[in-house]
Write a protein that holds these residues in place. Structure first.
Motif, short mmCIF file in Angstrom:
data_model
loop_
_atom_site.label_atom_id
_atom_site.label_comp_id
_atom_site.label_asym_id
_atom_site.label_seq_id
_atom_site.Cartn_x
_atom_site.Cartn_y
_atom_site.Cartn_z
N ALA A 1 1.05 55.05 27.66
CA ALA A 1 2.29 55.66 27.14
C ALA A 1 1.97 56.68 26.05
O ALA A 1 1.11 56.46 25.20
CB ALA A 1 3.21 54.58 26.59
N LYS A 2 2.67 57.79 26.07
CA LYS A 2 2.46 58.87 25.09
C LYS A 2 3.65 59.03 24.14
O LYS A 2 3.47 59.42 23.00
CB LYS A 2 2.20 60.19 25.82
CG LYS A 2 1.01 60.14 26.78
CD LYS A 2 -0.27 59.72 26.07
CE LYS A 2 -1.45 59.65 27.04
NZ LYS A 2 -2.67 59.14 26.37
N ARG A 3 4.87 58.80 24.60
CA ARG A 3 6.04 58.92 23.73
C ARG A 3 7.05 57.86 24.10
O ARG A 3 7.74 58.01 25.11
CB ARG A 3 6.68 60.29 23.84
CG ARG A 3 7.80 60.51 22.81
CD ARG A 3 8.67 61.72 23.07
NE ARG A 3 7.88 62.94 23.11
CZ ARG A 3 8.37 64.13 23.49
NH1 ARG A 3 9.63 64.21 23.88
NH2 ARG A 3 7.62 65.19 23.50
N PRO A 4 7.16 56.78 23.36
CA PRO A 4 6.32 56.42 22.21
C PRO A 4 4.93 56.01 22.66
O PRO A 4 4.75 55.57 23.81
CB PRO A 4 7.08 55.24 21.58
CG PRO A 4 7.81 54.64 22.73
CD PRO A 4 8.21 55.77 23.62
N ALA A 5 4.00 56.13 21.78
CA ALA A 5 2.61 55.79 22.12
C ALA A 5 2.45 54.28 22.20
O ALA A 5 3.06 53.52 21.45
CB ALA A 5 1.67 56.38 21.07
N ILE B 1 7.05 49.58 26.90
CA ILE B 1 6.04 50.31 26.12
C ILE B 1 5.85 49.51 24.84
O ILE B 1 6.78 49.35 24.04
CB ILE B 1 6.47 51.74 25.83
CG1 ILE B 1 6.62 52.53 27.13
CG2 ILE B 1 5.46 52.43 24.91
CD1 ILE B 1 7.07 53.98 26.94
N ASP C 1 10.14 49.79 17.95
CA ASP C 1 8.84 50.46 17.90
C ASP C 1 8.29 50.82 19.28
O ASP C 1 7.27 51.51 19.36
CB ASP C 1 7.82 49.56 17.19
CG ASP C 1 8.28 49.17 15.80
OD1 ASP C 1 8.96 50.00 15.15
OD2 ASP C 1 7.99 48.04 15.35
#
Length: 322
Positions: free
Chosen positions: A35-39, A6, A67
């Motif tokens: 990806a949503k978490r992490p974006a 991600i 990150d």
């Protein structure tokens, strides 16, 4: 090895460009904004085992560990032509490569402890005690296979070899707590069996041609422990988990714990010291051999990767978990 990354959107082009330009990476797939978490963007790729540490080092330097996210999994088979060509681009043999990030992560997982670890270690110790009573070599082997302690011993060796104080302390504490609990519960079970007339001191002190070696350690106990420690660490760093079964059957840690517990319950002082020594010799031998093997692998792999690329050594950067 398959990598699922991600990546923050502002770094995706940089990461993908580096992967595409590396002949040791293939099957590169980019899913923008997935990806949503992490974006971030999701990037999939397959890399040769020999190149995994190099690529992970670069990802760490680019801040993806902090990150974004990185997940690794082994690819059991990839029969396509492009995968074969990718493997040919990486010098050396896959089994010789050490993916240090994966080894360290596995070490922390082993040293975390769980109810299953305590349960298996206790059950294995009780089985070993029954093996002593019945003088059964088959039950001794069964107890060795059930025992889960080698993963923690390997984590202890890893913590010492890589100077990770947190990992070393966790593994050492888990080993001590695990064996103390397993021995204590086995003593209780043996006392109950003695109270109802199932066992007495003669079951432990009588001649035991098949299991007497458990409480009589000798020079070969140390030799086998050292060899088993080397083999076990190599099997984990090389991704050959099937070899661990042989390691489990080689070491006399759990049988010694079972003999020690039984000797305490029926009070056979002549065997208490021998069983405790056998347990200590095996644990110390495996740990020392594991440390030596890991240090040697680290030195050799750093030398090999330094010849190929200057970023390889970065894979051994300090771990935030200690």
């Amino acid at each position: 090895m398959h990598l699922r990354l991600i990546v923050p959107c502002d770094r995706t082009d940089l990461i993908v460009k580096a992967l595409v330009g590396d002949d040791r990476a293939t099957n590169i797939v980019v899913l923008p904004g997935a990806a949503k978490r992490p974006a971030g963007d999701v990037v999939h790729c397959d890399v040769t085992r020999e190149a995994t540490s190099d690529i992970l080092a670069q990802l760490k330097a680019d801040g993806i560990y902090e990150d974004g996210a990185v997940a690794l999994s082994a690819v059991d088979a990839s029969p396509s032509r492009n995968a074969w060509e990718t493997e040919q681009a990486a010098p050396g043999a896959p089994d010789d490569a050490v993916v240090w990030d994966a080894v360290v992560d596995q070490g922390y997982s082993e040293a975390r402890g769980s109810w299953a670890f305590y349960a298996f270690l206790t059950l294995a110790t009780v089985i070993a005690a029954v093996a002593v009573i019945t003088d059964s070599a088959i039950l001794v082997v069964g107890a060795m296979v059930v025992g889960p302690e080698f993963g923690v011993v390997a984590a202890l060796a890893l913590g010492i070899a890589l100077r990770k104080g947190g990992l070393t302390w966790r593994a050492l504490t888990l080993l001590a707590k695990g064996f103390l609990l397993a021995i204590a519960l086995t003593v209780v079970a043996a006392l109950v069996a003695r109270a109802v007339g199932w066992i007495d001191a003669s079951d432990v002190t009588a001649a035991r041609p098949l299991t007497g070696f458990i409480w009589r350690p000798d020079k070969w106990s140390a030799v086998v422990a050292v060899l088993a420690g080397c083999a076990g660490v190599l099997s984990q760093t090389a991704g050959r988990s099937n070899a661990l079964v042989g390691v489990f059957i080689s070491v006399t840690t759990v049988p010694a714990a079972g003999d020690l517990a039984l000797s305490l319950a029926v009070w056979a002082p002549q065997q208490i010291g021998g069983s405790a020594a056998q347990l200590g010799i095996n644990l110390a031998g495996m740990t020392c051999a594991g440390v030596a093997t890991l240090v040697l692998q680290r030195v050799l792999w750093a030398w090999l990767t330094k010849r190929r690329t200057p970023t390889a050594a970065a894979g051994l950067a300090a771990d935030p978990r200690g």
